[in-house]
Scaffold this motif. Sequence first.
Motif, short mmCIF file in Angstrom:
data_model
loop_
_atom_site.label_atom_id
_atom_site.label_comp_id
_atom_site.label_asym_id
_atom_site.label_seq_id
_atom_site.Cartn_x
_atom_site.Cartn_y
_atom_site.Cartn_z
N ARG A 1 0.80 -1.21 0.00
CA ARG A 1 0.00 0.00 0.00
C ARG A 1 0.84 1.27 0.00
O ARG A 1 0.39 2.32 0.40
N GLY A 2 2.09 1.20 -0.38
CA GLY A 2 2.86 2.41 -0.57
C GLY A 2 3.93 2.69 0.46
O GLY A 2 4.75 3.57 0.25
N GLY A 3 3.92 1.98 1.60
CA GLY A 3 4.99 2.16 2.55
C GLY A 3 4.91 3.46 3.33
O GLY A 3 3.89 4.14 3.37
N VAL A 4 6.02 3.81 3.97
CA VAL A 4 6.09 4.96 4.87
C VAL A 4 7.20 5.89 4.41
O VAL A 4 8.30 5.46 4.06
N LEU A 5 6.91 7.19 4.45
CA LEU A 5 7.90 8.23 4.17
C LEU A 5 8.18 8.96 5.47
O LEU A 5 7.26 9.36 6.19
N PHE A 6 9.47 9.14 5.78
CA PHE A 6 9.88 9.85 7.00
C PHE A 6 10.62 11.12 6.57
O PHE A 6 11.67 11.04 5.92
N VAL A 7 10.07 12.29 6.93
CA VAL A 7 10.64 13.56 6.52
C VAL A 7 11.29 14.23 7.73
O VAL A 7 10.62 14.51 8.73
N GLY A 8 12.61 14.46 7.63
CA GLY A 8 13.34 15.12 8.70
C GLY A 8 13.72 16.54 8.32
O GLY A 8 13.56 16.96 7.18
N PRO A 9 14.25 17.33 9.27
CA PRO A 9 14.48 18.75 9.01
C PRO A 9 15.72 19.07 8.20
O PRO A 9 15.76 20.08 7.50
N HIS A 10 16.76 18.26 8.28
CA HIS A 10 18.01 18.57 7.58
C HIS A 10 18.89 17.33 7.53
O HIS A 10 18.63 16.32 8.21
N ASP A 11 19.95 17.39 6.73
CA ASP A 11 20.81 16.23 6.52
C ASP A 11 21.55 15.76 7.78
O ASP A 11 21.66 14.55 8.01
N PRO A 12 22.09 16.67 8.62
CA PRO A 12 22.73 16.18 9.85
C PRO A 12 21.77 15.38 10.73
O PRO A 12 22.17 14.41 11.37
N TYR A 13 20.52 15.76 10.74
CA TYR A 13 19.51 15.02 11.51
C TYR A 13 19.34 13.62 10.93
O TYR A 13 19.33 12.62 11.68
N LEU A 14 19.20 13.51 9.60
CA LEU A 14 19.02 12.20 8.99
C LEU A 14 20.23 11.30 9.24
O LEU A 14 20.08 10.09 9.46
N ALA A 15 21.42 11.89 9.20
CA ALA A 15 22.63 11.10 9.49
C ALA A 15 22.62 10.63 10.94
O ALA A 15 23.00 9.49 11.25
N TYR A 16 22.16 11.50 11.85
CA TYR A 16 22.13 11.19 13.28
C TYR A 16 21.19 10.02 13.58
O TYR A 16 21.50 9.15 14.40
N VAL A 17 20.03 9.95 12.90
CA VAL A 17 19.04 8.91 13.20
C VAL A 17 19.11 7.73 12.24
O VAL A 17 18.28 6.83 12.30
N SER A 18 20.12 7.70 11.37
CA SER A 18 20.14 6.72 10.28
C SER A 18 20.21 5.27 10.75
O SER A 18 19.82 4.36 10.01
N SER B 1 13.08 -0.42 4.84
CA SER B 1 12.33 -0.08 3.63
C SER B 1 11.76 1.32 3.68
O SER B 1 11.15 1.77 2.71
N VAL B 2 11.91 2.01 4.81
CA VAL B 2 11.33 3.34 4.96
C VAL B 2 12.14 4.34 4.14
O VAL B 2 13.38 4.37 4.20
N GLN B 3 11.46 5.17 3.37
CA GLN B 3 12.11 6.25 2.64
C GLN B 3 12.30 7.43 3.59
O GLN B 3 11.33 7.92 4.17
N THR B 4 13.54 7.87 3.76
CA THR B 4 13.82 9.02 4.61
C THR B 4 14.38 10.16 3.76
O THR B 4 15.14 9.92 2.82
N HIS C 1 1.56 6.23 4.69
CA HIS C 1 1.71 7.01 5.92
C HIS C 1 2.96 7.87 5.79
O HIS C 1 3.97 7.44 5.23
N VAL C 2 2.87 9.10 6.28
CA VAL C 2 4.01 10.01 6.26
C VAL C 2 4.26 10.54 7.66
O VAL C 2 3.33 10.96 8.35
N VAL C 3 5.52 10.49 8.08
CA VAL C 3 5.95 11.04 9.36
C VAL C 3 6.75 12.30 9.09
O VAL C 3 7.68 12.28 8.27
N VAL C 4 6.40 13.40 9.75
CA VAL C 4 7.10 14.67 9.57
C VAL C 4 7.63 15.12 10.92
O VAL C 4 6.85 15.37 11.85
#
Length: 737
Positions: A257-274, A284-287, A539-542
């Motif tokens: 059904r399309g999976g989940v998209l996780f939207v973070g505020p900036h690249d250092p944040y995405l690296a921190y939670v990777s 499988s989550v798209q960040t 589902h989208v997480v922001v």
Amino acid sequence: MARCNHAVIDRSPVKPVRQSIFDLPDNLVRKRDPALVGYDEQHFSAIRASIEKSRSDTASRLDTAQKSSGRMGQEVMERDFEIHRLGARLRSLRRYGVDLCLGRIVTADAAEPVYIGRLGLLGTHGEQLLVDWRSPAAEPFFGATHADPMGLTSRRRYRWTNGLVTDYWDEVFDLAQLSADGALDDQSAFIASLGAARSPRMRDVLGTVQADQDAIIRADARGALVVDGGPGTGKTVVALHRTAYLLYAQSRLGHNRGGVLFVGPHDPYLAYVSDVLPSLGEDSVQTCTLRDLVAEGTNAVEETDPVVAQLESTVEMHSAIEAAVAFYEQPPTRNMIVETEWGELTLTPADWIEAFAAPDPGTPHNEAREQIWDLLLTILTDRYAGDNPEDVRNSLQRNADLRKELDSSWTIIDAADLLSDLWSVPAYLRRCAPWLGLEEIGALQRPDPTRWTVADLPLLDAARMRLGDPEHARRTRRRELAAAHERARMDRVVDELMASDDDEMMAAQFRQDGIRDALVDRAGLEEVPSDPLAGPFAHVVVDEAQELTDAQWQMVLRRCPSGSFTIVGDRAQARRGFAESWGERLERVGIDRVEIATLGVNYRTPREVMAEAEPVIRAVLADANVPVSIRSSGVPVEHGDTADLPRILDRWLRTDSDGIACVIGDLSFPASERIRSLTPQLTKGLEFDLVVLVEPDSFGSGVAGAVDRYVAMTRATGRLVVLTDHGVAASSTSSRA
């Protein structure tokens, strides 16, 4: 609660094991008592054996699945899904050993503990060794409190270091059990973990998720759930673990059904939670960040003109995009004579209007072009009264005048070209956005219309979604020609096989279209480019959602037509200000089903830091959700001169062998392995053992400046140092907004 069958595990007096899982320091010698850990030792041995077998079995099943070949589309999808599922499980089994186990619970109606794990795990005889943390049976492990024990009499949590238990804590919920064997401490596992040194990646905190956080993690996914909380309340922890929970508990949100998209505020944040989602068995989550949603986001610069930024931040500007596209969808208003070898055929304005209405609603402009072309050919072919209509249609297909007329009335256009025209042709912008005044139109014009800004990105995204791929028609024709050539080749092969085979049944099978199509080699056909971030997602997480403009919200909404969102943020950390409620903001952008969950306990920031940070934000937002800190570092906030910066950091490096520091406000300071150097905006979502603010007054004035100071101060988990040119007193720093 589901009861776990451990009957096949030998529960006779403790037997020697090949290696103790417990590696407790000398000051915890009392916790080594076999009466406390002997039962665990045997259970962990069974877990170890099961993991080794599971690794082998899963690897074998994965190898078999990878070698299999689905013959039809559904079979291929099911095979690919199974390969993905088995691959994810194998990675988790290889990533962890016995430390898959988070802890255990004992209920009043069960004779033996139930062990909770990152994954569910069965023993060699089918007994439940670990219950998956996302299952209903595991919920009391996270949700039980002394006010509501959820049927538990006790709970034990482990601290793992390099695959060994270096500490554990017992909590007793039944007062009658206080005299029973148990390792009772004056601090919980969670409180103990808060003082641990930070690292470049977010620490694993699954085993210490708190009851208020767990309730949000497991909340229903219908509509929008807003997780509102101040600094240090665990909003990001909740967002990440909720993502993993939804993928597990609601399979309809997964691959089908399309999976989940996780939207973070900036690249250092995405690296921190990777590392967090992979550690939870979900890869499988798209960040992404909002910039990543648009190709031009990589090189986009901040918009420095506040008037332009405000104009582009509104939903209203999206109607200008619609009008700009409509400019290229103008059906001819006069009859057109189309010449063919068999005579002249006429297209009327009504024919064009009918053809322009042919595409299904929502079909992108560029991709609708071929549907219009097909209907025009059908209209003209049907109008021909003679023989050989297919020949007429083929002739029309090659008619340059007809294609030219369609080109001029339904023009293929690129999203970047569309927007750059708006920013460089005032009359075009005035036509598409008639509500703008002359000064506003002038402000939006620019010498280089393709020097994209962050404010442009939502409009580029809207244009691209509305227009679609400008190469769609040519790419489709190339694929059709290549596929037709391949089918013709396979027809010749099939004919030769049939001619050489006397088996009539085999010949009949070859004549079936499905068999012929299945034999077509599609490996050489041109691939249609796909955008993994385009959606739609189930589902989208922001995270840090308080910063999104109305226009940026449209980027998110377009990718989740179901309206299922987890929205994480703090009104007090909005740099543009956030005077309205979450409900008012979200209703305005198009989200009408909203539930609010509030986190009010600050688990991260010491009281000493919050005492100075709170007045900063209260000065500009009196009703800010400032959380209550539950811990004290015992270290007061330090103030000094900017010249002290090297000395402060050198001293910290000498005295603290672990942890991460961050210098905020002096980008000239060189970053190193253990010291970051960031702007206040790029620290959102991050945390550091030591935070050094350099000239916080230089962060700016008004709401944005106050928010930047507040955010920067509350990144500290241990010490905060504030440096100014003259070592301004603490009182002046804390009161200035």
